[in-house]
Design a protein around this motif. Structure first.
Motif, short mmCIF file in Angstrom:
data_model
loop_
_atom_site.label_atom_id
_atom_site.label_comp_id
_atom_site.label_asym_id
_atom_site.label_seq_id
_atom_site.Cartn_x
_atom_site.Cartn_y
_atom_site.Cartn_z
N ASP A 115 0.85 -1.20 0.00
CA ASP A 115 0.00 0.00 0.00
C ASP A 115 0.88 1.24 0.00
O ASP A 115 1.12 1.83 1.04
N PRO A 116 1.41 1.62 -1.15
CA PRO A 116 2.46 2.64 -1.17
C PRO A 116 1.99 4.08 -1.05
O PRO A 116 2.81 4.97 -0.85
N MET A 117 0.70 4.34 -1.18
CA MET A 117 0.26 5.74 -1.13
C MET A 117 0.28 6.23 0.31
O MET A 117 -0.27 5.58 1.20
N LEU A 118 0.87 7.38 0.51
CA LEU A 118 1.01 7.87 1.88
C LEU A 118 -0.33 8.11 2.56
O LEU A 118 -0.49 7.87 3.75
N ASP A 119 -1.30 8.59 1.80
CA ASP A 119 -2.57 8.89 2.46
C ASP A 119 -3.40 7.65 2.74
O ASP A 119 -4.49 7.74 3.26
N SER A 120 -2.88 6.49 2.38
CA SER A 120 -3.51 5.26 2.87
C SER A 120 -3.25 5.10 4.36
O SER A 120 -3.95 4.37 5.04
N TRP A 121 -2.19 5.77 4.82
CA TRP A 121 -1.74 5.56 6.19
C TRP A 121 -1.94 6.79 7.07
O TRP A 121 -2.28 6.67 8.24
N ILE A 122 -1.70 7.94 6.51
CA ILE A 122 -1.75 9.17 7.32
C ILE A 122 -2.61 10.19 6.60
O ILE A 122 -2.40 10.43 5.41
N ARG A 123 -3.55 10.78 7.32
CA ARG A 123 -4.31 11.90 6.77
C ARG A 123 -4.36 13.01 7.79
O ARG A 123 -4.47 12.76 8.99
N ILE A 124 -4.27 14.22 7.25
CA ILE A 124 -4.38 15.39 8.13
C ILE A 124 -5.44 16.29 7.54
O ILE A 124 -5.39 16.62 6.36
N ASP A 125 -6.41 16.65 8.35
CA ASP A 125 -7.48 17.46 7.77
C ASP A 125 -7.20 18.95 7.98
O ASP A 125 -6.20 19.33 8.59
N ALA A 126 -8.10 19.77 7.47
CA ALA A 126 -7.85 21.21 7.47
C ALA A 126 -7.75 21.78 8.88
O ALA A 126 -7.19 22.85 9.08
N ASN A 127 -8.28 21.09 9.86
CA ASN A 127 -8.15 21.56 11.25
C ASN A 127 -6.89 21.05 11.92
O ASN A 127 -6.66 21.32 13.09
N GLY A 128 -6.13 20.28 11.18
CA GLY A 128 -4.92 19.73 11.78
C GLY A 128 -5.16 18.42 12.50
O GLY A 128 -4.24 17.89 13.13
N ALA A 129 -6.39 17.89 12.43
CA ALA A 129 -6.64 16.60 13.08
C ALA A 129 -5.95 15.50 12.29
O ALA A 129 -6.02 15.46 11.06
N ILE A 130 -5.30 14.62 12.99
CA ILE A 130 -4.47 13.59 12.36
C ILE A 130 -5.14 12.23 12.51
O ILE A 130 -5.50 11.82 13.62
N THR A 131 -5.32 11.55 11.39
CA THR A 131 -5.85 10.18 11.42
C THR A 131 -4.81 9.24 10.85
O THR A 131 -4.24 9.50 9.78
N VAL A 132 -4.54 8.18 11.58
CA VAL A 132 -3.59 7.17 11.14
C VAL A 132 -4.36 5.88 10.88
O VAL A 132 -5.25 5.53 11.64
#
Lengths: 781, 161, 448
Positions: free
Chosen positions: A84-101
């Motif tokens: 799963d080489p796409m980075l956003d498969s693993w880490i997302r940051i939304d416009a508020n700075g909330a981080i989802t892994v």
């Protein structure tokens, strides 16, 4: 859709996971450079290989969707990034700075959530509290196969470590542009990039300007391991406060609007067929919504939970089943296993032969079927809607389960979504997948309404896949020099892995009108192995040969139970070491040291002996001490255990007094985690070894509840368990969660033999067996 | 309609009197503490306090608890403000999968309220009604010890509800 | 002083002195010298001793809860107070380690310890005195080869003036007689063996025979029912209220805690007895069962009829089980009727899961309650104990399991349940004043 937050650390794997989290940098280099970590690589590839048994293969290749092409040229990416080489498969940051892994691994109670949060927090350089972790969900996370075998950190931890570092790098690059400064003068503090002249930029302000839907690269700007902030600390588990205050933590706690309750009425035995059913009286019971019958699959759905339970009991009373005697005679269990066709393989040595001579020591060891016995019976919630099904399940493998359920329901896999929600400790392949399949099947009969299936205690006990019965013959000869000159070991076992995979590995799959046949299992490849796990001792022996008999047929349902064949093989090998030591008139610890060359093995043996005060131990009537050593899977953690017991000859009662464990898991990241796992493993193994065996007659499983399958209770708990951790800075992490099972069993057997002068080789070493061996009150007439 | 006293609050439930308390607490009152482990009174995952005594809520009909004080783990404190028993379990990190823990805590709470300084053997005998499959026993015993010390120190028995 | 008064005083004093002398002569027993018994005995002798010990349940009374086997310290409640069992391990200072075989035999037959002190008959020497020399010899060999444990029993807690042991000499004068087992030629060898074991070392009558006000077993009413540790030991003679007769076969299973269709399992004080008998040679258990089965006497019509009714009811319920709603209780008067209805609801939620007829496979295979002996007893005492404490196998062993319901029910609720059970499953005569027995068991601390 609710993703119930959970993160508990199961003694079994937390330490390994936590360890791995600190080791990933060197692992990612070393693992793929084919040096010391070569076995680790092979291991992870093997694990992948296991996942592609049966049906799962097709599903896996169909995954990952929209994940971008993996180029066949160029260096491999670290860990699961390779798939799963796409980075956003693993880490997302939304416009508020909330981080989802995101992780494709599941929280089984092994603490992987906490550990992965620590890793992401470390490399993103943020406070762990800012991170939301989403675990195994076929709708949104990478496919990382099964969460099994203590490999979460290798696969997922590595991916997240590198992905997080690369995401941080991307954000820093943008900040550098904005600050017109070189990247190497920037620092990051809790999600805020700091540049020259006091300029700052939060991740929130940066994220809009970057595209994280990019392929990861093989290199990551990892932080310096010598300045760890979060990894390497004994961070408290994030889930415990919720669990001790009644927070929603388990799939059993899910309550969806409009949810109905279902109970499956299982047949009384394997191979039973539903002949007749007079369901009218049940249909009229209060709250009953529907009765589902599909061949031999029978279930009832009701509005309220107790209504479902009452209706299921009534339904069981009005069902008539035709049963067949398909089980082996319990008294003949092992002999009948040995008569079944087997695939035989010499796994050590060139050929196999039996030793002859009056100086040969011979012993036969036996293990019965034993069960996972999860304290919370399996549960799942499913919702059928818009020609698809969503299943909330505590399965160890949501992607493989999705494939199995799709096959069961004759749906395309992309119409099925499996979301992991925590259950109680599973210790391997228990009935979690079956509950998920049951819920999905029933849900398709009630589209639009969430269906909750809760297995009853009796069903979990009777239908879960057990740990295989095993029998081993050991032969050995000690030379004049007091060393083992000849060693023969042969072991019989059924399969230790029948995971779905294919619908034919689901109980519902066997029972529907058009049933799915259970596929023939294959032996798990070495070095990890299945029934032959730890059949290859790590001692330096003279002329040694090991023969494995893999018995494919499965009269009793079996699959993976913690440590797999390693539990029984270490029990046998380490008991036999003591038996040989006795013949050689050598102290058991000294005898082992004579045959060990691995420095780390020697250290762990010496540490356990010293901390136990082996040489200074005082003998007293009825008391004995025992020792055992093993390296789990011959490539994971090293463990040595010393214990003493008190045996009451008249009753056969065994009281465990002090247990001392020495463990080497490579570099220690969280010593408390290791201790927790080893304590838990010791206690569980004491329970298995002192009490546990599945009982059955020729037709039915008789172990249906805790009265017919007793396990350890508080009064039987040892007086003390002390775990000493040997920290090997710089060494790779070694899986520890299953390392205590085998050595505990052997140390116990050895201590009992020392206390009584009598050797018992059949697990469980229960009161009746001990009394029989001691001969004091043998039944006559 | 049956009126219950749960964690200090009066709660009315419309349910057949023969329904075991466990399902009323979980499904009608949406409490997560008491858990289904066996439904047979063998494992203790469903343990709640009824008055001063720990009971198996899976085999106690709701009709007999009307008007009597029922306490679950939710009544011992909150995650923001945990009671002594909860603090002890957190400080000792006394959980692996955690499924058995709420039941353990309620039985231990019952013990410590009746006997503030139990001996180690008394604790083991008393807790024998509750099963833990993960092998967390040593930590649970340490947590109970710690809870006892916390309760004796502060002179409280946790939240009185 | 006048001579006549003087001589009267002398006379009275003389009689007193004579009485005291007689009392001392009666009560005083010599100490037997301490010895160092042999450390080893013939293995077969020890094994035979082990079997006899299991029949005699020495370890049950002589082991404190959670304590070391045979080290004593268990408090046994009697109507006269609590007596603590002594340490019978071969520890020299605190156990039997200084006792010669002669001292042991004297204790077993005459109730006198090595130092000459009288022992309280809660130690049933009034039964043990039937044992033959060779059996006492084997028991001695067994006890002397146990692991020594240093432990002293707490002091007894008896009502005044029973702490004064020489008084027991008077008791023994009246109630303890030398006995020797007499075979009955008209009975089988198995019956005689069973009689010898049950009446002697097995001391069944110590619980199952009523005692008089002075605590002595009433030999005129053998097996007419007694008490032990707050439980009723049911009558085994013709006055037995058991719904199904205790045949030899049923007893053989019961006494070894083997599940047998249609009967309950040992509970309370019988449970350790059954645990012990389970490891005794079959022949001895069969012999005891043969004897005890004969105690009930020949079957008679009323009992046979009741048994047939019970079996028919059970069969009916198994084949066409009651519906899911609580079964209707038998018609009762007034308060009892409401009480039984409330009890029926408790039964449905707490008991029917395992005891209900026609339930599916699973663990809930408990006996149909129409076959329950405790529901048929004159008093609900035993049933209350069972409900409060449940029944459990020994730790780690498989066996029937009934959960403990202590704390679940108020006194009134428990009373309702008892009323329902008696009305639904018991004989026609209801229990009277169930609340009195509930209070006695629960609040006077008579249960374990």
């Amino acid at each position: 859709m609710s993703a119930v937050e959970q993160g508990t650390r199961q003694a079994r794997d937390a330490q390994h996971d936590a360890l791995d989290s600190g080791r990933l940098r060197s692992l990612s280099r070393r693992a793929f450079l084919g040096t010391g970590g070569a076995l680790v690589v092979a291991f992870s590839l093997l694990a992948r290989g296991q996942e592609t048994l049966g049906q799962g293969t097709k599903q896996e290749k169909a995954e990952p969707q929209n994940r971008g092409e993996v180029p066949k040229n160029g260096p491999p990416l670290p860990g699961s990034l390779e798939q799963d080489p796409m980075l956003d498969s693993w880490i997302r940051i939304d416009a508020n700075g909330a981080i989802t892994v995101f992780t494709g691994k599941a929280e089984l109670g092994q603490g992987v959530k906490t550990a992965l949060i620590q890793i992401a927090a470390e490399e993103l350089i943020v406070d762990p509290a800012r991170i939301t972790l989403i675990t195994a969900d076929t709708g949104q996370t990478p496919n990382e196969g099964y969460t099994a075998g203590s490999q979460s950190m290798q696969h997922s931890g590595t991916a997240i470590l590198n992905a997080a570092a690369q995401v941080r790098g991307i954000l820093m690059s943008l900040a550098a542009q904005r600050f017109s400064a070189p990247v190497n003068v920037l620092t990051v503090q809790n999600g805020v990039v700091q540049g020259p002249a006091g300029r700052t930029a939060t991740y929130a302000s940066l994220v809009a300007g970057v595209d994280l839907h990019v392929r990861a690269s093989a290199q990551s700007p990892l932080t310096d391991p010598s300045s760890r902030r979060v990894m390497g600390t004994a961070m408290h588990r994030v889930d415990i406060p919720g669990k001790v205050t009644g927070g929603e933590s388990y799939v059993q706690d899910m309550r969806l609007p409009g949810m109905v309750h279902a109970r499956v009425v299982r047949p009384p035995s394997y191979g039973a067929r539903l002949q007749g059913l007079d369901a009218q009286s049940v249909e009229r019971m209060p709250g009953v919504v529907k009765i589902v019958r599909d061949g031999n699959f029978l279930a009832v759905v009701a509005e309220q939970e107790y209504q479902a339970i009452s209706a299921a009991r009534a339904l069981a009373r009005v069902s008539r089943w035709q049963e067949r005697a398909t089980l082996p005679a319990p008294a003949d269990l092992h002999a009948s296993m040995q008569r079944l066709p087997s695939k035989d393989k010499v796994i050590l040595g060139q050929t196999w032969n039996t030793l002859e001579g009056s100086d040969v020591v011979r012993a036969t060891y036996r293990r019965p079927y034993q069960m996972h016995g999860s304290i919370g019976p399996s549960c799942a919630v499913a919702l059928a809607k818009d020609e698809g099904v969503t299943v909330w399940t505590h399965s160890q493998g949501v992607y493989p389960l999705r494939g199995a359920i799709a096959e069961l329901l004759h749906l395309p896999p992309d119409r099925v979504r499996c979301i992991h929600v925590e259950g109680s400790g599973c210790y391997g392949h228990n009935a979690a997948d079956d509950a998920g399949a049951d819920a999905a099947l029933i849900a398709t009969r009630l589209p639009g309404r969430p269906v909750r299936v809760q297995w009853m205690r009796e069903d979990e006990h009777a239908w879960e896949p057990y740990g295989s019965a095993m029998i081993a013959n050991a032969q050995g000869r000690v030379g004049a020099d007091g060393r083992i000159a000849e060693w023969r070991y042969e072991v019989w076992s059924h399969s230790h892995s029948t995971r779905p995979g294919p619908a034919g590995n689901l109980v519902a799959g066997w029972h529907v009108e058009t049933p799915f046949e259970q596929p023939e299992p294959s032996p798990l490849p070495l070095p990890a192995g299945g029934g032959d796990r730890n059949a290859l001792p790590t001692y330096k022996l003279g002329n040694a040969s090991v023969l494995y008999h893999f018995v494919p047929s499965m009269p009793v349902r079996v699959s993976a139970l913690r440590a797999l064949g390693g539990y029984m093989n270490v029990f046998s090998v380490e008991s036999f070491m003591d038996e040989l030591a006795l013949v050689a008139h050598v102290d058991p610890v000294e005898f082992r040291l004579r045959h060990l060359e691995d420095r780390r093995a020697i250290d762990v043996v010496r540490t356990a002996a010293e901390k136990f005060n082996w040489s200074g131990w005082q003998r007293a009537p009825g008391r004995g001490r025992g020792f055992a050593y093993a390296r789990y899977k011959t490539l994971a953690a090293y463990a040595a255990i010393a214990m003493d017991v008190e045996v009451e000859r008249a009753s056969g009662d065994v009281r465990v007094r002090n247990v001392v464990v020495a463990v080497d898991s490579g570099e220690t990241v969280n010593p408390d985690g290791i201790r927790n796992q080893m304590e838990g493993g010791v206690l569980q193994s004491l329970s298995w070894t002192l009490f546990e065996q599945v009982s059955f007659d020729d037709t039915r499983i008789r172990s249906r509840d805790w009265s017919t399958y007793p396990i350890l209770r508080f009064p039987d708990v040892p007086e003390r368990v002390d775990v000493h951790v040997i920290n090997r800075l710089g060494a790779p992490f070694l899986g520890t969660g299953e390392a205590a099972q085998g050595p505990t069993a052997a140390a116990l057997a050895n201590a009992i033999a020392d206390a009584t002068g009598v050797r018992v080789r059949d697990i469980p070493l229960d009161r009746e067996r001990l009394r029989g061996a001691l001969g004091l009150l043998a039944r006559a007439g | 309609m049956i009126r219950l006293q749960v964690n200090g609050q009066a709660r009315d439930v419309d349910v057949d009197g023969a329904t075991p308390l466990l399902y009323v607490l979980r499904d009608h009152l949406r409490l997560n503490g008491p858990k289904f482990g066996c439904g047979l009174g063998q494992c203790g995952a469903c343990t709640v306090l009824l008055g001063r005594e720990p009971v198996f809520s899976c085999i106690t009909p709701v009709s007999v608890v009307a008007g009597r004080a029922v306490r679950t783990v939710e009544g011992l404190g909150t995650s923001d403000n945990p009671g002594p028993m909860q603090r002890a379990f957190i400080e000792e990190q006394a959980a692996q999968c955690g499924y058995c823990i709420a039941g353990m805590m309620m039985r231990a709470q019952g013990l410590l309220e009746q006997n503030p300084s139990p001996s180690s053997m008394q604790v083991r005998q008393y807790m024998s009604a509750n099963l833990c499959r993960c092998g967390t026993h040593m930590r649970i015993l340490r947590a109970i010890d710690r809870a006892g010390a916390l309760m004796r120190e502060t002179g409280t028995k946790g939240k009185t509800t | 002083m006048r001579t006549r008064t003087k001589s009267r005083i002398v006379g009275v004093l003389g009689v007193l002195v004579a009485l005291i002398a007689a009392f001392i002569a009666l009560a005083w027993r010599s100490a037997i010298d301490p010895v160092r018994p042999p450390g080893s005995f013939d293995r077969q002798l020890v094994e035979r001793g082990a079997q006899l010990e299991a029949i005699g349940d020495c370890n049950t009374c002589h082991t404190a809860p959670g304590g070391r086997s045979y080290a004593g310290g268990r408090g046994i409640r009697t109507p006269f107070g609590t007596v603590y069992s002594t340490n019978i391990t071969p520890d020299y200072a605190t156990g039997l380690g200084s006792w010669s075989e002669q001292a042991f035999v004297r204790a077993m037959r005459e109730g006198v310890d090595r130092e000459g002190r009288h022992l309280y008959p809660v130690f049933p020497y009034d039964h043990f005195n039937l044992a033959r020399d060779e059996d006492l010899h084997a028991l001695y060999a067994f006890l002397m080869t146990r692991d020594p444990v240093s432990a002293s029993a707490p002091g007894n807690d008896l009502m005044f003036p029973l702490g004064f042991r020489p008084l027991l000499a008077g008791w023994k004068l009246v109630f303890l007689h030398r006995r020797q087992f007499q075979e009955q030629a008209s009975q089988s060898a198995e019956w005689n063996r069973g009689a010898y074991l049950a009446e002697g070392i097995g001391h069944c009558g110590a619980c199952h025979t009523p005692r008089n006000a002075l605590g002595a077993v009433r030999r005129d009413k053998p097996f007419a029912g007694g008490q032990a540790e707050g439980w009723d030991a049911p009558a085994l003679d013709a006055s037995s209220t058991a719904p199904l007769s205790w045949t030899r076969e049923r007893l053989i299973a019961y006494l070894q805690n083997v599940v047998f269709p249609g009967q309950g399992i040992p509970a309370g004080p019988m449970l350790p007895v059954a645990h012990n008998l389970a490891i005794v040679p079959d022949a001895d258990v069969k012999a005891i069962a043969t004897y005890i089965a004969s105690v009930a006497g020949a079957p008679f019509e009323a009992r046979e009829r009741r048994a047939a009714d019970v079996l028919a009811r059970v069969k009916r319920d198994e084949e066409s089980p009651p519906s899911a709603s609580p079964p209707a209780a038998q018609p009762l008067d007034g308060d009892d009727r409401d009480s039984a209805a409330a009890g029926a609801q408790i039964y449905a939620a707490s008991c029917a899961l395992c005891h209900g007829a026609g339930r599916g496979i699973g663990s809930g295979n408990a006996m149909h309650l129409a076959q329950s002996t405790s529901i048929s007893l004159p008093s609900p005492t035993n049933l209350i104990h069972i409900i409060e404490d449940g029944v459990r196998p020994r730790p780690g062993e498989r066996g029937r399991w009934m959960p403990a319901f202590r704390g679940s029910f108020t006194d009134a609720q428990l009373g309702n349940l008892l009323t329902y059970l008696r009305g639904e499953f018991g004989p026609s005569a209801p229990w009277h004043d169930v609340q009195r027995d509930v209070r006695k068991v629960r609040h006077e601390g008579n249960h374990e």
